[in-house]
Scaffold this motif. Structure first.
Motif, PDB file in Angstrom:
ATOM      1  N   ALA A 198       4.961 -56.688   2.443  1.00 47.17           N
ATOM      2  CA  ALA A 198       6.180 -56.753   3.241  1.00 47.17           C
ATOM      3  C   ALA A 198       5.910 -57.111   4.692  1.00 47.17           C
ATOM      4  CB  ALA A 198       6.904 -55.411   3.171  1.00 47.17           C
ATOM      5  N   ALA A 199       4.671 -56.919   5.154  1.00 47.74           N
ATOM      6  CA  ALA A 199       4.334 -57.229   6.544  1.00 47.74           C
ATOM      7  C   ALA A 199       4.067 -58.711   6.774  1.00 47.74           C
ATOM      8  CB  ALA A 199       3.116 -56.414   6.987  1.00 47.74           C
ATOM      9  N   VAL A 200       3.891 -59.465   5.666  1.00 44.27           N
ATOM     10  CA  VAL A 200       3.652 -60.909   5.812  1.00 44.27           C
ATOM     11  C   VAL A 200       4.641 -61.661   4.903  1.00 44.27           C
ATOM     12  CG1 VAL A 200       1.257 -60.891   6.587  1.00 44.27           C
ATOM     13  CG2 VAL A 200       1.738 -60.621   4.158  1.00 44.27           C
ATOM     14  N   PRO A 201       5.935 -61.566   5.193  1.00 40.30           N
ATOM     15  CA  PRO A 201       6.946 -62.148   4.322  1.00 40.30           C
ATOM     16  C   PRO A 201       6.863 -63.661   4.213  1.00 40.30           C
ATOM     17  CG  PRO A 201       7.914 -61.455   6.406  1.00 40.30           C
ATOM     18  CD  PRO A 201       6.525 -60.907   6.383  1.00 40.30           C
ATOM     19  N   GLN A 202       6.197 -64.304   5.196  1.00 41.50           N
ATOM     20  CA  GLN A 202       6.101 -65.763   5.139  1.00 41.50           C
ATOM     21  C   GLN A 202       5.253 -66.237   3.967  1.00 41.50           C
ATOM     22  OE1 GLN A 202       4.598 -63.794   7.247  1.00 41.50           O
ATOM     23  NE2 GLN A 202       2.547 -64.528   7.823  1.00 41.50           N
ATOM     24  N   LEU A 203       4.475 -65.348   3.390  1.00 41.88           N
ATOM     25  CA  LEU A 203       3.646 -65.701   2.232  1.00 41.88           C
ATOM     26  C   LEU A 203       4.331 -65.359   0.909  1.00 41.88           C
ATOM     27  CD1 LEU A 203       0.139 -64.495   3.498  1.00 41.88           C
ATOM     28  CD2 LEU A 203       1.185 -66.768   3.679  1.00 41.88           C
ATOM     29  N   THR A 204       5.570 -64.922   0.995  1.00 48.10           N
ATOM     30  CA  THR A 204       6.308 -64.531  -0.213  1.00 48.10           C
ATOM     31  C   THR A 204       7.586 -65.365  -0.345  1.00 48.10           C
ATOM     32  OG1 THR A 204       7.768 -62.858   0.782  1.00 48.10           O
ATOM     33  CG2 THR A 204       5.526 -62.167   0.208  1.00 48.10           C
ATOM     34  N   VAL A 205       8.208 -65.240  -1.463  1.00 52.19           N
ATOM     35  CA  VAL A 205       9.599 -65.686  -1.649  1.00 52.19           C
ATOM     36  C   VAL A 205      10.364 -64.427  -2.042  1.00 52.19           C
ATOM     37  CG1 VAL A 205      11.193 -67.111  -2.960  1.00 52.19           C
ATOM     38  CG2 VAL A 205       8.917 -68.003  -2.344  1.00 52.19           C
ATOM     39  N   ASP A 206      11.147 -63.903  -1.115  1.00 49.36           N
ATOM     40  CA  ASP A 206      11.714 -62.565  -1.269  1.00 49.36           C
ATOM     41  C   ASP A 206      12.970 -62.580  -2.157  1.00 49.36           C
ATOM     42  OD1 ASP A 206      12.687 -60.011  -1.029  1.00 49.36           O
ATOM     43  OD2 ASP A 206      12.303 -59.858   1.122  1.00 49.36           O
ATOM     44  N   PRO A 207      12.886 -62.048  -3.392  1.00 49.93           N
ATOM     45  CA  PRO A 207      14.057 -62.031  -4.265  1.00 49.93           C
ATOM     46  C   PRO A 207      15.110 -61.019  -3.832  1.00 49.93           C
ATOM     47  CG  PRO A 207      12.259 -60.869  -5.307  1.00 49.93           C
ATOM     48  CD  PRO A 207      11.701 -61.459  -4.050  1.00 49.93           C
ATOM     49  N   VAL A 208      14.715 -60.040  -2.998  1.00 47.20           N
ATOM     50  CA  VAL A 208      15.682 -59.066  -2.509  1.00 47.20           C
ATOM     51  C   VAL A 208      16.668 -59.738  -1.557  1.00 47.20           C
ATOM     52  CG1 VAL A 208      15.998 -56.920  -1.228  1.00 47.20           C
ATOM     53  CG2 VAL A 208      14.062 -57.158  -2.796  1.00 47.20           C
ATOM     54  N   VAL A 209      16.152 -60.538  -0.658  1.00 42.53           N
ATOM     55  CA  VAL A 209      17.015 -61.278   0.267  1.00 42.53           C
ATOM     56  C   VAL A 209      17.908 -62.239  -0.509  1.00 42.53           C
ATOM     57  CG1 VAL A 209      17.047 -62.965   2.143  1.00 42.53           C
ATOM     58  CG2 VAL A 209      15.432 -61.054   2.205  1.00 42.53           C
ATOM     59  N   ALA A 210      17.336 -62.918  -1.472  1.00 41.24           N
ATOM     60  CA  ALA A 210      18.127 -63.841  -2.290  1.00 41.24           C
ATOM     61  C   ALA A 210      19.225 -63.085  -3.049  1.00 41.24           C
ATOM     62  CB  ALA A 210      17.220 -64.579  -3.269  1.00 41.24           C
ATOM     63  N   ALA A 211      18.886 -61.911  -3.577  1.00 44.09           N
ATOM     64  CA  ALA A 211      19.872 -61.114  -4.310  1.00 44.09           C
ATOM     65  C   ALA A 211      21.014 -60.680  -3.394  1.00 44.09           C
ATOM     66  CB  ALA A 211      19.205 -59.893  -4.929  1.00 44.09           C
ATOM     67  N   ALA A 212      20.675 -60.312  -2.160  1.00 44.54           N
ATOM     68  CA  ALA A 212      21.708 -59.916  -1.210  1.00 44.54           C
ATOM     69  C   ALA A 212      22.665 -61.066  -0.923  1.00 44.54           C
ATOM     70  CB  ALA A 212      21.060 -59.417   0.080  1.00 44.54           C
ATOM     71  N   GLN A 213      22.116 -62.250  -0.785  1.00 44.58           N
ATOM     72  CA  GLN A 213      22.953 -63.427  -0.546  1.00 44.58           C
ATOM     73  C   GLN A 213      23.832 -63.735  -1.765  1.00 44.58           C
ATOM     74  OE1 GLN A 213      23.173 -65.100   2.406  1.00 44.58           O
ATOM     75  NE2 GLN A 213      21.812 -63.539   3.235  1.00 44.58           N
ATOM     76  N   VAL A 214      23.261 -63.580  -2.939  1.00 48.29           N
ATOM     77  CA  VAL A 214      24.018 -63.834  -4.171  1.00 48.29           C
ATOM     78  C   VAL A 214      25.179 -62.851  -4.300  1.00 48.29           C
ATOM     79  CG1 VAL A 214      23.895 -63.601  -6.690  1.00 48.29           C
ATOM     80  CG2 VAL A 214      22.180 -64.958  -5.464  1.00 48.29           C
ATOM     81  N   ILE A 215      24.920 -61.576  -4.033  1.00 50.23           N
ATOM     82  CA  ILE A 215      25.975 -60.562  -4.158  1.00 50.23           C
ATOM     83  C   ILE A 215      27.154 -60.897  -3.248  1.00 50.23           C
ATOM     84  CG2 ILE A 215      26.559 -58.144  -3.733  1.00 50.23           C
ATOM     85  CD1 ILE A 215      23.658 -57.471  -4.590  1.00 50.23           C
ATOM     86  N   GLY A 216      26.856 -61.257  -2.020  1.00 49.84           N
ATOM     87  CA  GLY A 216      27.926 -61.626  -1.094  1.00 49.84           C
ATOM     88  C   GLY A 216      28.644 -62.898  -1.522  1.00 49.84           C
ATOM     89  N   ALA A 217      27.883 -63.891  -1.945  1.00 50.37           N
ATOM     90  CA  ALA A 217      28.486 -65.174  -2.310  1.00 50.37           C
ATOM     91  C   ALA A 217      29.378 -65.051  -3.541  1.00 50.37           C
ATOM     92  CB  ALA A 217      27.388 -66.204  -2.545  1.00 50.37           C
TER      93      ALA A 217
END
Length: 392
Positions: A198-217
């Protein structure tokens, strides 16, 4: 014309004991063997022709009188819910994890009461089909009965069902033309990314952030895709990830589970299309991917105009004109009587039973059917047959 309610009150005490026995022995979808056996026992006791085997545990009673070839179907559901009962009264569930929290014990009892009355009085010309259906709570027993030839073997010209409604007063009913209950679809969305620290998010593709966007959309389906005068609900009700408990780990995937409710077939089609588009495109825009499983459940329960008006007129005779609501708002709950209404014209009616023990709504662990309305519901069901098939 004399109301059937008065005669049925004469055996109210027996019906109350039947109802409480069914409540104490709840059975899940397609497992209603004891309930079915009790139904068969009473139908045969009253001299009613009885048929079993449809949808595994379904029962159909047949009462014929006169020369008319017309028939009316009356349906009651028999199954319980997989819930723990919190009540302490003597007839509480004897089986942990099972309870009649939706009043199907009362529905079955009311149809039995109507069956006894119709068998004793025979004040109609035609055939009454008494349909005791299994597996309403998610099992689609109504669909199975129709698929297995319910209306081929028992050719009712119209069909009616009565469901208790705790937020309405006893001695009232509600029925309307058009939708009464919604279509109930289920959606499971799995958003996959790339996990990591979690301290180096640039090396990940965060599905939590994507899920949050999906829920709102997904909420834009109701606010921006569907006519504001139409009705739709898109609810995400559960969220789980591949990583639980760690505060510093971005998970590999997030799974969302929810439901879509609608009334119109066109709205249902649009919702499915937009759910899939929004989930896949939003995830893709954030470098993730989405797998969408959209499962159609029960269709909307839609009353036909003529039969809804008839059901209201019968209600006015039984309960009084001021106690029949014809402009009730439909609910987003679902009901598999919808399959029978797709096969035959008819109406789904709510019976007021507020003020009974527990004082709560359906699917509550403290729920109990209000025994005082048994003669009212049974008499109304019997009156539907008498008025639809008037004696010559």
């Amino acid at each position: 014309m004399t109301s059937p309610v008065d005669r049925i009150r004469g055996y109210h005490a027996e019906l109350r004991e039947i109802r409480r026995d069914l409540h104490a022995h709840p059975e899940l979808a397609f497992q209603e063997s004891r309930t079915s056996a009790r139904v068969v026992e009473y139908l045969k006791k009253w001299g009613i022709e009885t048929h079993t085997g449809l949808a595994k545990t379904g029962v159909v009673g047949v009462i014929r009188n006169g020369k008319s070839n017309r028939g009316v179907g009356l349906r009651a559901d028999m199954d319980c819910l997989p819930m723990h009962e919190a009540s302490t009264f003597a007839h509480k569930s004897k089986h942990e994890g099972r309870m009649h929290a939706c009043g199907h014990d009362g529905h079955t009892t009311m149809l039995l009461g109507a069956a006894r009355y119709l068998a004793e009085t025979r004040n109609f010309d035609g055939t009454a089909y008494l349909i005791f259906q299994p597996a309403e709570e998610g099992g689609g027993g109504g669909q199975v009965m129709v698929q297995e030839g319910l209306f081929d073997r028992f050719p009712a010209n119209e069909v009616y069902a009565l469901h208790n409604w705790p937020i309405m007063a006893p001695g009232t009913i509600a029925v309307r033309a058009g939708p009464m209950m919604a279509a109930t679809d289920e959606v499971v969305i799995t958003i996959r990314g790339k996990g990591g620290h979690a301290a180096v998010p640039q090396l990940t593709v965060d599905p939590v952030v994507a899920a949050a966007q999906v829920i709102g959309a997904l909420q834009t389906i109701a606010s921006r895709n569907v006519n504001p005068l139409d009705a739709i609900v898109v609810s995400i009700c559960s969220l789980e990830t591949s990583q639980i408990g760690a505060f510093n780990v971005i998970p590999e995937f997030v799974r969302l589970i929810g439901t879509v409710r609608s009334f119109r077939a066109e709205t249902r089609d649009l919702a499915e299309k937009r759910v899939k588009e929004i989930c896949s495109k939003t995830a893709e825009a954030l470098g993730a991917s989405a797998e969408i499983r959209y499962s159609r459940g029960y269709p909307a329960t839609v009353n036909t105009e003529k039969e809804a008006a008839f059901a209201a007129r019968v209600g006015e005779r039984i309960f009084g004109k001021g106690n029949v609501v014809t402009d009730a708002e439909p609910t987003m709950g679902g009901e598999d009587f919808s399959y029978m209404l797709q096969a035959r014209p008819g109406a789904y009616v709510w019976l007021g039973q507020g003020g009974g023990p527990g004082g709560c709504f359906l699917h509550n662990p403290n729920f109990d059917f209000n025994d005082e309305v048994i003669p009212l519901g049974a008499g109304y069901l019997a009156a539907l047959v008498e008025d639809a098939l008037p004696a010559k």
